[in-house]
Scaffold this motif. Structure first.
Motif, mmCIF file in Angstrom:
data_model
loop_
_atom_site.group_PDB
_atom_site.id
_atom_site.type_symbol
_atom_site.label_atom_id
_atom_site.label_comp_id
_atom_site.label_asym_id
_atom_site.label_seq_id
_atom_site.Cartn_x
_atom_site.Cartn_y
_atom_site.Cartn_z
ATOM 1 N N ASN A 39 22.435 3.878 35.491
ATOM 2 C CA ASN A 39 21.958 2.650 34.845
ATOM 3 C C ASN A 39 21.641 1.606 35.905
ATOM 4 O OD1 ASN A 39 21.383 0.431 33.315
ATOM 5 N ND2 ASN A 39 23.298 0.412 32.181
ATOM 6 N N SER A 41 19.612 -0.863 35.149
ATOM 7 C CA SER A 41 19.173 -2.039 34.392
ATOM 8 C C SER A 41 20.265 -3.104 34.418
ATOM 9 C CB SER A 41 18.845 -1.652 32.948
ATOM 10 O OG SER A 41 20.033 -1.468 32.196
ATOM 11 N N ARG A 42 19.991 -4.203 33.753
ATOM 12 C CA ARG A 42 20.984 -5.291 33.696
ATOM 13 C C ARG A 42 21.754 -5.295 32.381
ATOM 14 N NH1 ARG A 42 17.706 -10.457 35.490
ATOM 15 N NH2 ARG A 42 16.043 -9.382 34.398
ATOM 16 N N GLN A 43 21.575 -4.231 31.580
ATOM 17 C CA GLN A 43 22.251 -4.178 30.284
ATOM 18 C C GLN A 43 23.103 -2.916 30.172
ATOM 19 O OE1 GLN A 43 20.677 -5.370 26.764
ATOM 20 N NE2 GLN A 43 19.040 -6.635 27.575
ATOM 21 N N THR A 44 24.230 -3.043 29.492
ATOM 22 C CA THR A 44 25.049 -1.877 29.186
ATOM 23 C C THR A 44 24.323 -1.055 28.128
ATOM 24 O OG1 THR A 44 27.097 -3.019 29.735
ATOM 25 C CG2 THR A 44 27.278 -1.129 28.249
ATOM 26 N N PRO A 78 25.813 -1.741 33.803
ATOM 27 C CA PRO A 78 24.898 -1.816 34.940
ATOM 28 C C PRO A 78 25.578 -1.289 36.211
ATOM 29 C CG PRO A 78 24.734 -3.807 33.637
ATOM 30 C CD PRO A 78 25.896 -3.018 33.080
ATOM 31 N N GLN A 105 21.089 -0.215 23.551
ATOM 32 C CA GLN A 105 21.652 -1.370 24.246
ATOM 33 C C GLN A 105 22.738 -1.999 23.388
ATOM 34 O OE1 GLN A 105 18.158 -3.757 24.925
ATOM 35 N NE2 GLN A 105 17.630 -2.644 26.784
#
Length: 130
Positions: A39, A41-44, A78, A105
């Motif tokens: 991951n 990205s900046r999101q779980t 993240p 998300q």
């Protein structure tokens, strides 16, 4: 090694031919494949389901789908990664697989992440000349 990145999620696949589990005389070849999901990205996100499109050397296609992977629906914060190994038998000595994961998300938004197409090939055997 095969790699694809979608929406900041990187999927890396490494296939391995399993000679000890294959029975070519019976028309059965087996591969393991190890998948790492990172991951970036900046999101779980949570992996909710998988879809596989498997094609053998004759063009025969099998489609496999279901919840999670190897009995899990991993959640990736993240920077986190998740690695698993699974297997695929074929009736031919080569083929390929491709597919996607359905991810979710924290806010409930669903999105699809590509699994790169990867080749399943029996390694070349050393030939003996007489």
């Amino acid at each position: 090694m095969y790699r694809a990145t979608t929406h900041g999620i990187t999927v890396t696949v490494t296939p391995t031919y399993l000679e000890d589990q294959s029975m070519p005389d019976d028309g059965r070849w087996v591969w393991a494949y190890t998948v790492e999901i990172e991951n970036g990205s900046r999101q779980t996100t949570r992996l909710r389901s998988r879809y596989w499109h498997i094609t053998d050397a004759t063009g025969h296609v099998e489609e496999v789908s279901g919840p999670g992977v190897v009995g899990e629906e991993p959640q990736l914060a993240p920077g986190d990664s998740f690695t698993y190994t699974s297997g695929c038998p074929l009736g031919t000595p080569s083929g390929f697989m491709r597919g996607h994961y359905r991810m979710q998300q924290e806010d409930g938004t669903l999105f699809q992440v590509e699994i790169p197409a990867f080749s399943l090939d029996v390694p070349a055997r050393q030939r003996v000349l007489n």
